[in-house]
Design an enzyme around this catalytic site. Sequence first.
Site, mmCIF file in Angstrom:
data_model
loop_
_atom_site.group_PDB
_atom_site.id
_atom_site.type_symbol
_atom_site.label_atom_id
_atom_site.label_comp_id
_atom_site.label_asym_id
_atom_site.label_seq_id
_atom_site.Cartn_x
_atom_site.Cartn_y
_atom_site.Cartn_z
ATOM 1 N N CYS A 80 -5.328 -3.461 -6.711
ATOM 2 C CA CYS A 80 -4.944 -2.457 -7.706
ATOM 3 C C CYS A 80 -4.938 -1.109 -7.006
ATOM 4 O O CYS A 80 -5.998 -0.605 -6.623
ATOM 5 C CB CYS A 80 -5.928 -2.462 -8.881
ATOM 6 S SG CYS A 80 -5.616 -1.128 -10.065
ATOM 7 N N CYS A 230 0.997 1.829 -12.663
ATOM 8 C CA CYS A 230 0.543 0.685 -11.869
ATOM 9 C C CYS A 230 0.716 1.068 -10.401
ATOM 10 O O CYS A 230 1.833 1.257 -9.927
ATOM 11 C CB CYS A 230 1.368 -0.556 -12.208
ATOM 12 S SG CYS A 230 1.031 -1.973 -11.128
#
Length: 325
Positions: A80, A230
């Site tokens: 991430c 994201c």
Amino acid sequence: MVELLKVHGSENKFFILDQTKLEQQLSDEQLSNLGQKICDPDNNILNGADGVLVVNDAKDASSIGQMRVINADGSEAKMCGNGLRTVSRYLSEKFNKDNFKVETLEADLDVQKSQDLANNVPAFSVEISPISFKAKNLPFVYKNMEEMIDEKIPEFLPDQTFTAIAVPNPHLISFVDKIDEKDLGQLGKYLNSPNEYFPEGVNVSFAEIRGKNQLFVQTYERGVGFTNACGTGMSATTLAFALLYPDQFEQDKDIEVYNPGGMVKTHIILGKTKEESQIHLIGNATFTDKIEISEDDLHALNFKNTTIASTHEEKSYEKFVDSLK
């Protein structure tokens, strides 16, 4: 008492749990249950989040800590990018270091403290790696394709082309004149339900090119749904942009990537092969709240007796975002 942090990178929101400070660490099942409980906004724990970032001792001596990513649905992501920036800041302050490596499930990644984006808006630069275009690494299955690069896939949407890249999270990217959230949401839900094309699901990003080295990206994230940003999605999208739109890409400059949560920058260095390219993601690492909870209550997932204190950093970040408009 245990301290959790509520944090965000580009309003991609997480809780950080440092397991090294626990007398008894949570099992994988407990971490999955924690992610589902604490991230659900209906449970009224700071309006939930997109995931939990778990800090562990690194297995590799070259890294100062390990990051695991537990999504809001309890599943685990390989990486991430937005979360890594916040964990990098946490480890930087914990060990008083500005340049170091963080261990993730796929690779040990270089991170470093960057110049603040604005007053009281700390920023970090993080390596996004490894990169793969191969179908088996995403994985995807479509007409015996070994790679999917700027391909028309009428089963997805008839008037768009798609590129698939793993960084290492799997991403499906489409460049459009204007983002249609309805199309993005429907395709994202479809490809993250049982389907014949992406058996493990995929993050879906639509991108608008707004000028040289300037994009707007919106992502439907696997295991989460729509997110404000994201990190790996923006990273993969900028690599696809550099490869597919060389007339709009200047390698010696950062790419500005706007998103519903603000703006980040990426720096792309194209390699001899696509996979040898380098991606660095640069953006905020904001701590919004500190939560104190007893270790017993943490294990029991009982959040009724917590103490929460604001850091007041969010106001500074919102001021920064307003300056972008």
